[in-house]
Enzyme design. Sequence first.
Site, PDB file in Angstrom:
ATOM      1  CB  SER A 176      -0.962  -0.033   1.198  1.00  0.00           C
ATOM      2  OG  SER A 176      -1.913   0.998   1.119  1.00  0.00           O
ATOM      3  CG  ASP A 273      -5.787  -1.398  -4.707  1.00  0.00           C
ATOM      4  OD1 ASP A 273      -6.344  -0.539  -3.991  1.00  0.00           O
ATOM      5  OD2 ASP A 273      -4.812  -2.054  -4.331  1.00  0.00           O
ATOM      6  CG  HIS A 341      -5.268  -2.278  -0.561  1.00  0.00           C
ATOM      7  ND1 HIS A 341      -4.760  -1.515  -1.595  1.00  0.00           N
ATOM      8  CD2 HIS A 341      -4.747  -1.746   0.571  1.00  0.00           C
ATOM      9  CE1 HIS A 341      -3.983  -0.562  -1.109  1.00  0.00           C
ATOM     10  NE2 HIS A 341      -3.950  -0.689   0.205  1.00  0.00           N
TER      11      HIS A 341
END
Length: 400
Positions: A176, A273, A341
Amino acid sequence: MNILVALAFLCLATLAPWRVRSQQQRLLVNMTLVTKAKASGALCLDGSLPAYHLDRGFGAGENNWLLQFEGGGWCNDLKSCFERAKTRRGSSNYMVKLEVFSGILSNNATLNPDFYNWNRVKLRYCDGASFTGDAVFSNKTTTLHFKGQKIWEAIIDDLLPQGLGKARKALLSGCSAGGLATFHHCDDFAKRLPTDASVKCLSDAGFFLDERDISLNHTMRFLVKSLVRLQGIEQNLNRNCTREQYFPALCFFPQYALKYISTPYFILNSAYDVFQFHHILAPPSADLHGHWNKCRLNPAACTADQIAILQGFRLDMLGALKPFYMNSRRGGVFINSCFAHCQSEQQDTWFRDDSPRINNKTIAEAVGDWYFSRNISKEIDCPYPCDGTCHNTIPEPKLR
């Protein structure tokens, strides 16, 4: 009874202090504070010391290193940064002292076959700008330290004499906001290690797009520009990129910075995502009447028009990656069609019998093939809903 207590205490005392296992065989790794960081001003938002977790390598992997940036969003204004400074995302005072190592950080050969015996490090995230800022805000009552760049340097300086400086193989990765950090520190990481070391980088869920939202506004671009300005990031972005861009702050986006990275790179991302779907493509500010609420919670509830927009987002991501995919001889990609994610730190998505696959290859296998040059590793999934191996995480998971 006293004998039993004594025996129990003896067993606990013989455990390595940095490695503790629960009954579920989880690997818990102790936190290390970077005590020397204060001298260089490398401090978390609230002024506390930065931290990392290190699990030592062994056997054939004792001279190999994997560093993983923690993720967790950003703070792009004073209000959000003040709030963040009172949490684990802005202060080591609130961080858990034992961190679970799983997926790419696991020390189990059956769960992490290529990197299990490496020195594995998790860099804790407490600056709110993907380890790139270098500024300080201070008023009469409070100080905020935007020192992500300094934190990166302090942690590396702390690890070099512990064996990182003699690494034979190394991989810089992140998830991330931590995945985005790898784009900005990849080449610097390579320069700090021996010239004959094999150094490569991996971004997991860090390829954030400079994309218009469903109301045609640049919501993400506005966030990035305000973040770069607030935290003094521009000075730490790739100089070649900032010289070419009319708006230098855009070099914070991976799609603009990628072509200037010379170190071998692997991009792991979902084409749908979940974070980008919810915060870049269809943020609440662009959906005031909640037309996307059902779609956000369940892709099967999306209308045909909404699916078309999601497919357009996928095509834009693939378009942004096309020059890298086509031209990079040392690069790798794994772009699946899951609503997910971060897939490298979770065991179920990294390497397990039912893990996501493209062309019958798991993420762990794809990354390993690329790192060790066993095979060309450029995997692009078919569009949603064709992939039956996905572990979809809707509603949106907590930011890593």
